[in-house]
Design a protein around this motif. Structure first.
Motif, PDB file in Angstrom:
ATOM      1  N   ASP A  13       1.225  -0.910   0.100  1.00 26.48           N
ATOM      2  CA  ASP A  13       0.346   0.328   0.596  1.00 26.48           C
ATOM      3  C   ASP A  13       1.396   1.234   0.219  1.00 26.48           C
ATOM      4  O   ASP A  13       1.436   1.569   1.292  1.00 26.48           O
ATOM      5  N   PRO A  14       0.973   1.758  -1.329  1.00 29.84           N
ATOM      6  CA  PRO A  14       1.775   3.225  -0.873  1.00 29.84           C
ATOM      7  C   PRO A  14       1.396   4.289  -0.757  1.00 29.84           C
ATOM      8  O   PRO A  14       1.897   5.884  -0.675  1.00 29.84           O
ATOM      9  N   THR A  15      -0.214   3.877  -0.319  1.00 23.89           N
ATOM     10  CA  THR A  15      -0.497   5.898   0.105  1.00 23.89           C
ATOM     11  C   THR A  15      -0.092   6.357   0.810  1.00 23.89           C
ATOM     12  O   THR A  15       0.021   7.395   1.202  1.00 23.89           O
ATOM     13  N   GLY A  16       0.656   5.274   1.915  1.00 27.80           N
ATOM     14  CA  GLY A  16       1.501   6.129   3.315  1.00 27.80           C
ATOM     15  C   GLY A  16       3.065   7.135   2.709  1.00 27.80           C
ATOM     16  O   GLY A  16       3.126   7.464   3.172  1.00 27.80           O
ATOM     17  N   PHE A  17       3.513   6.915   1.662  1.00 29.54           N
ATOM     18  CA  PHE A  17       4.450   7.002   1.382  1.00 29.54           C
ATOM     19  C   PHE A  17       4.135   8.348   0.325  1.00 29.54           C
ATOM     20  O   PHE A  17       5.000   8.612  -0.462  1.00 29.54           O
ATOM     21  N   GLY A  18       2.829   8.588  -0.048  1.00 30.40           N
ATOM     22  CA  GLY A  18       2.525   9.729  -0.572  1.00 30.40           C
ATOM     23  C   GLY A  18       2.165   9.447  -2.413  1.00 30.40           C
ATOM     24  O   GLY A  18       2.461  10.385  -3.554  1.00 30.40           O
ATOM     25  N   TYR A  19       1.982   8.226  -2.757  1.00 27.57           N
ATOM     26  CA  TYR A  19       1.555   7.992  -4.316  1.00 27.57           C
ATOM     27  C   TYR A  19       0.861   7.212  -4.336  1.00 27.57           C
ATOM     28  O   TYR A  19       0.537   5.966  -3.020  1.00 27.57           O
ATOM     29  N   SER A  20       0.279   6.412  -5.833  1.00 23.55           N
ATOM     30  CA  SER A  20      -0.833   5.390  -6.145  1.00 23.55           C
ATOM     31  C   SER A  20       0.183   4.551  -7.024  1.00 23.55           C
ATOM     32  O   SER A  20       1.338   5.078  -7.677  1.00 23.55           O
ATOM     33  N   HIS A  21       0.382   3.324  -7.149  1.00 19.39           N
ATOM     34  CA  HIS A  21       0.670   2.638  -7.897  1.00 19.39           C
ATOM     35  C   HIS A  21      -0.311   3.156  -9.842  1.00 19.39           C
ATOM     36  O   HIS A  21       1.874   2.752 -10.121  1.00 19.39           O
ATOM     37  N   ILE A  22      -0.632   3.206  -9.857  1.00 18.41           N
ATOM     38  CA  ILE A  22      -1.083   3.541 -11.026  1.00 18.41           C
ATOM     39  C   ILE A  22      -2.016   3.771 -11.536  1.00 18.41           C
ATOM     40  O   ILE A  22      -2.993   4.586 -10.370  1.00 18.41           O
ATOM     41  N   ALA A  23      -2.601   5.627 -12.488  1.00 20.86           N
ATOM     42  CA  ALA A  23      -3.535   6.217 -12.764  1.00 20.86           C
ATOM     43  C   ALA A  23      -3.666   5.972 -13.848  1.00 20.86           C
ATOM     44  O   ALA A  23      -3.055   6.061 -15.210  1.00 20.86           O
ATOM     45  N   ARG A  24      -4.774   5.618 -14.326  1.00 21.28           N
ATOM     46  CA  ARG A  24      -5.293   5.489 -15.706  1.00 21.28           C
ATOM     47  C   ARG A  24      -6.566   6.198 -16.094  1.00 21.28           C
ATOM     48  O   ARG A  24      -7.169   7.107 -15.675  1.00 21.28           O
ATOM     49  N   VAL A  25      -5.970   7.225 -17.279  1.00 22.58           N
ATOM     50  CA  VAL A  25      -6.432   8.295 -17.926  1.00 22.58           C
ATOM     51  C   VAL A  25      -7.296   7.787 -18.756  1.00 22.58           C
ATOM     52  O   VAL A  25      -7.370   7.829 -19.771  1.00 22.58           O
ATOM     53  N   SER A  26      -8.982   8.652 -18.926  1.00 16.92           N
ATOM     54  CA  SER A  26      -9.326   7.971 -19.972  1.00 16.92           C
ATOM     55  C   SER A  26      -9.357   6.423 -20.081  1.00 16.92           C
ATOM     56  O   SER A  26      -9.733   6.587 -21.492  1.00 16.92           O
ATOM     57  N   GLY A  27      -8.635   5.705 -19.786  1.00 22.55           N
ATOM     58  CA  GLY A  27      -9.031   4.140 -20.319  1.00 22.55           C
ATOM     59  C   GLY A  27      -8.191   4.236 -21.925  1.00 22.55           C
ATOM     60  O   GLY A  27      -7.720   2.817 -21.730  1.00 22.55           O
ATOM     61  N   GLU A  28      -7.381   4.712 -21.672  1.00 19.84           N
ATOM     62  CA  GLU A  28      -6.673   5.311 -23.214  1.00 19.84           C
ATOM     63  C   GLU A  28      -4.410   5.209 -22.346  1.00 19.84           C
ATOM     64  O   GLU A  28      -3.672   3.918 -23.161  1.00 19.84           O
ATOM     65  N   LEU A  29      -4.129   6.042 -21.190  1.00 22.00           N
ATOM     66  CA  LEU A  29      -3.294   6.021 -21.550  1.00 22.00           C
ATOM     67  C   LEU A  29      -2.616   5.753 -20.013  1.00 22.00           C
ATOM     68  O   LEU A  29      -3.996   5.753 -18.918  1.00 22.00           O
ATOM     69  N   VAL A  30      -1.862   4.594 -18.734  1.00 24.95           N
ATOM     70  CA  VAL A  30      -1.563   3.871 -17.811  1.00 24.95           C
ATOM     71  C   VAL A  30      -0.650   4.140 -17.384  1.00 24.95           C
ATOM     72  O   VAL A  30       0.691   4.493 -18.628  1.00 24.95           O
TER      73      VAL A  30
END
Length: 130
Positions: A13-30
């Motif tokens: 769980d990376p949220t305590g380190f201040g980030y998320s593992h993946i950000a999916r944008v509009s289902g096209e770019l990850v």
């Protein structure tokens, strides 16, 4: 445009380190956040550079598979090496060749003095296309 933030259950769980593992944008770019030699608690598991590179790319693969992608879907990598030198570049080059053969994604390598946590020697983030 929407942004979906994803933190796979089989990565720490990376949220305590201040980030998320993946950000999916509009289902096209990850966008895959920096992956490193992390165990399920976010701690490094080895002081060996080669082992850290292998584990970082293994974690990158886990993140990609979570959203139905694989290494072939990666368009860009950004790699960060503590105390970069030609020996470390050779190790990274071999890993890239093992995963992508003669079709590696675009890549930017940055030599750095330190990374986010003590003991981290290598980190890789990626942009993939769905």
């Amino acid at each position: 445009m929407t942004i979906e933030l994803i933190n796979p259950a089989d990565l720490h769980d990376p949220t305590g380190f201040g980030y998320s593992h993946i950000a999916r944008v509009s289902g096209e770019l990850v966008f895959i956040a920096g992956q490193y030699d992390s165990d399920e608690h976010g701690h490094t598991t080895s002081e060996d550079f080669t082992t850290q590179v292998d584990r970082a790319f293994e974690n990158l693969g886990k993140a990609l598979r979570t959203v139905g992608l694989d290494y072939a879907d990666v368009a860009q990598l950004r790699t960060h090496i503590v105390d970069h030198n030609l020996d470390k570049l050779a190790i990274l080059g071999k890993k890239i060749a093992d995963l992508w053969g003669d079709r590696p994604p675009a890549q930017t390598l940055t030599g750095v003095a330190a990374l986010a946590l003590p003991g981290m020697l290598f980190e890789v983030d990626a942009i993939a296309v769905q």
